[in-house]
Design a protein around this motif. Sequence first.
Motif, PDB file in Angstrom:
ATOM      1  N   PHE A   1     -49.438  16.457 -39.231  1.00  0.00           N
ATOM      2  CA  PHE A   1     -48.712  17.081 -38.120  1.00  0.00           C
ATOM      3  C   PHE A   1     -49.600  17.017 -36.884  1.00  0.00           C
ATOM      4  N   ILE A   2     -49.194  16.198 -35.932  1.00  0.00           N
ATOM      5  CA  ILE A   2     -50.063  15.881 -34.802  1.00  0.00           C
ATOM      6  C   ILE A   2     -49.197  15.335 -33.668  1.00  0.00           C
ATOM      7  N   ASP A   3     -49.677  15.442 -32.448  1.00  0.00           N
ATOM      8  CA  ASP A   3     -48.998  14.813 -31.318  1.00  0.00           C
ATOM      9  C   ASP A   3     -49.231  13.309 -31.409  1.00  0.00           C
ATOM     10  N   GLU A   4     -48.186  12.560 -31.758  1.00  0.00           N
ATOM     11  CA  GLU A   4     -48.331  11.124 -32.011  1.00  0.00           C
ATOM     12  C   GLU A   4     -48.784  10.364 -30.769  1.00  0.00           C
ATOM     13  N   ASN A   5     -48.551  10.924 -29.583  1.00  0.00           N
ATOM     14  CA  ASN A   5     -48.981  10.262 -28.351  1.00  0.00           C
ATOM     15  C   ASN A   5     -50.499  10.141 -28.256  1.00  0.00           C
ATOM     16  N   LYS A   6     -51.210  10.924 -29.047  1.00  0.00           N
ATOM     17  CA  LYS A   6     -52.674  10.871 -29.035  1.00  0.00           C
ATOM     18  C   LYS A   6     -53.219   9.724 -29.877  1.00  0.00           C
ATOM     19  N   LEU A   7     -52.375   9.103 -30.683  1.00  0.00           N
ATOM     20  CA  LEU A   7     -52.829   8.119 -31.655  1.00  0.00           C
ATOM     21  C   LEU A   7     -52.654   6.700 -31.121  1.00  0.00           C
ATOM     22  N   ASN A   8     -53.734   5.932 -31.120  1.00  0.00           N
ATOM     23  CA  ASN A   8     -53.648   4.535 -30.673  1.00  0.00           C
ATOM     24  C   ASN A   8     -53.150   3.648 -31.813  1.00  0.00           C
ATOM     25  N   ASP A   9     -52.956   2.375 -31.517  1.00  0.00           N
ATOM     26  CA  ASP A   9     -52.401   1.447 -32.508  1.00  0.00           C
ATOM     27  C   ASP A   9     -53.304   1.322 -33.729  1.00  0.00           C
ATOM     28  N   GLU A  10     -54.604   1.365 -33.516  1.00  0.00           N
ATOM     29  CA  GLU A  10     -55.553   1.243 -34.627  1.00  0.00           C
ATOM     30  C   GLU A  10     -55.388   2.400 -35.612  1.00  0.00           C
ATOM     31  N   ILE A  11     -55.262   3.618 -35.081  1.00  0.00           N
ATOM     32  CA  ILE A  11     -55.079   4.787 -35.945  1.00  0.00           C
ATOM     33  C   ILE A  11     -53.740   4.719 -36.652  1.00  0.00           C
ATOM     34  N   LEU A  12     -52.685   4.382 -35.913  1.00  0.00           N
ATOM     35  CA  LEU A  12     -51.352   4.322 -36.509  1.00  0.00           C
ATOM     36  C   LEU A  12     -51.288   3.280 -37.631  1.00  0.00           C
ATOM     37  N   LYS A  13     -51.954   2.166 -37.433  1.00  0.00           N
ATOM     38  CA  LYS A  13     -51.998   1.143 -38.478  1.00  0.00           C
ATOM     39  C   LYS A  13     -52.704   1.667 -39.716  1.00  0.00           C
ATOM     40  N   GLU A  14     -53.824   2.352 -39.509  1.00  0.00           N
ATOM     41  CA  GLU A  14     -54.572   2.921 -40.641  1.00  0.00           C
ATOM     42  C   GLU A  14     -53.739   3.959 -41.378  1.00  0.00           C
ATOM     43  N   LEU A  15     -53.074   4.834 -40.646  1.00  0.00           N
ATOM     44  CA  LEU A  15     -52.242   5.860 -41.279  1.00  0.00           C
ATOM     45  C   LEU A  15     -51.065   5.229 -42.025  1.00  0.00           C
TER      46      LEU A  15
ATOM     47  N   VAL B   1     -49.154   7.590 -44.713  1.00  0.00           N
ATOM     48  CA  VAL B   1     -49.146   8.937 -44.139  1.00  0.00           C
ATOM     49  C   VAL B   1     -47.915   9.081 -43.253  1.00  0.00           C
ATOM     50  N   GLU B   2     -47.142  10.139 -43.454  1.00  0.00           N
ATOM     51  CA  GLU B   2     -45.989  10.420 -42.602  1.00  0.00           C
ATOM     52  C   GLU B   2     -46.454  11.293 -41.439  1.00  0.00           C
ATOM     53  N   VAL B   3     -46.306  10.784 -40.220  1.00  0.00           N
ATOM     54  CA  VAL B   3     -46.744  11.499 -39.023  1.00  0.00           C
ATOM     55  C   VAL B   3     -45.572  12.297 -38.467  1.00  0.00           C
ATOM     56  N   LEU B   4     -45.779  13.613 -38.313  1.00  0.00           N
ATOM     57  CA  LEU B   4     -44.747  14.527 -37.831  1.00  0.00           C
ATOM     58  C   LEU B   4     -45.277  15.330 -36.656  1.00  0.00           C
ATOM     59  N   ALA B   5     -44.373  15.972 -35.916  1.00  0.00           N
ATOM     60  CA  ALA B   5     -44.763  16.752 -34.735  1.00  0.00           C
ATOM     61  C   ALA B   5     -45.672  17.913 -35.135  1.00  0.00           C
ATOM     62  N   TYR B   6     -46.587  18.251 -34.240  1.00  0.00           N
ATOM     63  CA  TYR B   6     -47.623  19.267 -34.496  1.00  0.00           C
ATOM     64  C   TYR B   6     -47.055  20.570 -35.044  1.00  0.00           C
ATOM     65  N   ASN B   7     -46.035  21.122 -34.401  1.00  0.00           N
ATOM     66  CA  ASN B   7     -45.504  22.427 -34.811  1.00  0.00           C
ATOM     67  C   ASN B   7     -44.476  22.358 -35.936  1.00  0.00           C
ATOM     68  N   ASP B   8     -44.192  21.164 -36.445  1.00  0.00           N
ATOM     69  CA  ASP B   8     -43.249  21.025 -37.564  1.00  0.00           C
ATOM     70  C   ASP B   8     -43.849  21.496 -38.884  1.00  0.00           C
ATOM     71  N   VAL B   9     -45.142  21.813 -38.883  1.00  0.00           N
ATOM     72  CA  VAL B   9     -45.800  22.217 -40.133  1.00  0.00           C
ATOM     73  C   VAL B   9     -45.143  23.443 -40.751  1.00  0.00           C
ATOM     74  N   TYR B  10     -44.693  24.383 -39.928  1.00  0.00           N
ATOM     75  CA  TYR B  10     -44.132  25.629 -40.462  1.00  0.00           C
ATOM     76  C   TYR B  10     -42.823  25.365 -41.192  1.00  0.00           C
ATOM     77  N   GLU B  11     -41.990  24.491 -40.625  1.00  0.00           N
ATOM     78  CA  GLU B  11     -40.718  24.168 -41.263  1.00  0.00           C
ATOM     79  C   GLU B  11     -40.949  23.396 -42.555  1.00  0.00           C
ATOM     80  N   CYS B  12     -41.937  22.508 -42.530  1.00  0.00           N
ATOM     81  CA  CYS B  12     -42.264  21.739 -43.732  1.00  0.00           C
ATOM     82  C   CYS B  12     -42.694  22.665 -44.865  1.00  0.00           C
ATOM     83  N   ILE B  13     -43.520  23.629 -44.551  1.00  0.00           N
ATOM     84  CA  ILE B  13     -44.029  24.534 -45.574  1.00  0.00           C
ATOM     85  C   ILE B  13     -42.914  25.438 -46.112  1.00  0.00           C
TER      86      ILE B  13
END
Length: 597
Positions: free
Chosen positions: A228-242, A247-259
């Motif tokens: 759960f992270i702001d995807e705009n902070k992640l460059n192509d290298e990180i996104l490729k690695e994830l 790894v499923e990348v979701l919005a930072y505050n979505d953690v509460y709904e997921c839990i």
Amino acid sequence: MNIKSKICELRNLMKKHNMDAYIIPSDDSHQSEYVGDYFKCRKFISGFTGSAGTVVVTQNEAGLWTDGRYFIQAANQLEGSDIKLFKIGEEGVPTIEEYLYESMENGSILGFDGRVVSAKVGDNLKNKLSNKNIEICYEHDLIDEIWEDRPKLSDKKAFLLDIKYSGESSESKLSRLRETMKQKNVTTHVIATLDDIAWLFNIRGDDVKYNPVVLSYCVVTLDKVFLFIDENKLNDEILKELNNLEVEVLAYNDVYECIKNIDENECVLLDKNNVNYAILNSIPTGVKIIQDFNPIMFFKAKKNEVELENIKNSHIKDGVAFTKFMYWLKKNVGNIDITEISATEKLEGLRKEQDGFMQPSFTTIAGYKEHAAMMHYSATEDTDYKLEKEHLFLIDSGGHYIDGTTDITRTIALGDLNDELKTHFTAVLRGMINLSMAKFLQGVRGYNLDILARRPIWEIGIDYKCGTGHGVGNLLSIHESPNGFRWYIAPHIVDSAVFEEGMVTTNEPGIYIEGSHGIRIENELITRKAEKNEYGQFMKFEVVTFAPIDLDAIDVDQLSKPERDYLNKYHELVYNTLHDHLDDDERKWLREYTKNM
């Protein structure tokens, strides 16, 4: 708006929500030691700028609880605010729980923002206050309603830490984590600690000043990973690695709904010290919760050999910068205008000249004379002392380099010292040396060894109100659990872990005399294996900090022969490590300041 006006507005909001007391901690949503500007609610409401402290506001009183590092600073910064200082650990001072229990009426309501209060603290408050039927209301961030120009959450970019610095792939780390989860019979692990997440994915960022981490949460199952992270902070290298890690990348505050959607058949591992109260209360009723320490904390603390070689390289560069600074200071004090702030800026400038330097690893503590008695003093334009050719100057500083993190303290004689100052300096030095020389059986913890550092200081009837050392992260937090030195058995894992090979720990005893002076000498130590025999595995420390200790401040007659021999060998190591990186004048000066005593 002054402090009194802020508290008045807060009380009005408390009345609106029927709250009888409200807690404002220092934490962010991840229980971090240092937090981004958005989360500095306690500073906003109280004016106290220390890194640790909690404010409690009732309709009749407001109080700040903080520890011995900040007693002097807090007293100064709270003056005129009507906020009462509660000195944690002092005789007769109630804990926050005790204070609330005594001051709140039966059936009243305690409020706080559940995202910035740990699950452990929230549970303890709930249990302690239940005898008086006090209700916990954790859904409201009242500070946000009165903080008109509140800073925004960071939007700075993250970067991927190359394996040549991390020494281990994220795939390997995830595999180790899942193996530990299986051993603990858990199916889901909730992680909120920023440095644990950064370590797991080999990601670094700039969301918290002095801490190269990224605001994020993580949920790991036996076959899935959610970040759960702001995807705009992640460059192509990180996104490729994830993506490679699935790894499923979701919005930072979505953690509460997921839990909230965790299946009741799952078994969840989490550390209530490092997960917030709102997350804990989002877990569905019926889900089995295993309270235990994050396995990553222990993985992260034991640096691999790639990390250790990089860390040593960062310390060599840092030692060069500090030695150049000490030479400059000794040469120029009394001849040119130097202040606490300008000295800090000079040292940071010298660090910036070093290859791979990124930023300071914490706010530099630069205290002259009585300012040094405040363990975490930070000079301002109003307090900035000019350094004169007399007395002692303490400077505690460090740097984040691409290959490691450093933390060093030296106390420097700027002129002739009286007998008391030399005796105190020598006692601190003896303590630092004695701990450095420790040899011990595997299984020893920090509270078994702390006496080695503290004994020379206790012998003269003095103590320091803090631990003797802490773990250090690898391009992560400057204060890293679980290893450290402390004389008492802590009720939690911090500073209480068994010392294992590869752990990096500071060694920093001190003496702090209010109104007079402060002395601290700090080196970092790597835990290494020594011999193994019929008695077991012996352990020892390898020093990794390279900078001279001021010979001008030592009373040599108070050193034992083993202590003097250690100092001479250490200074020989410093000279041999650094001299090729210095110019002729600096090298000549270093030779003099590392000579045998």
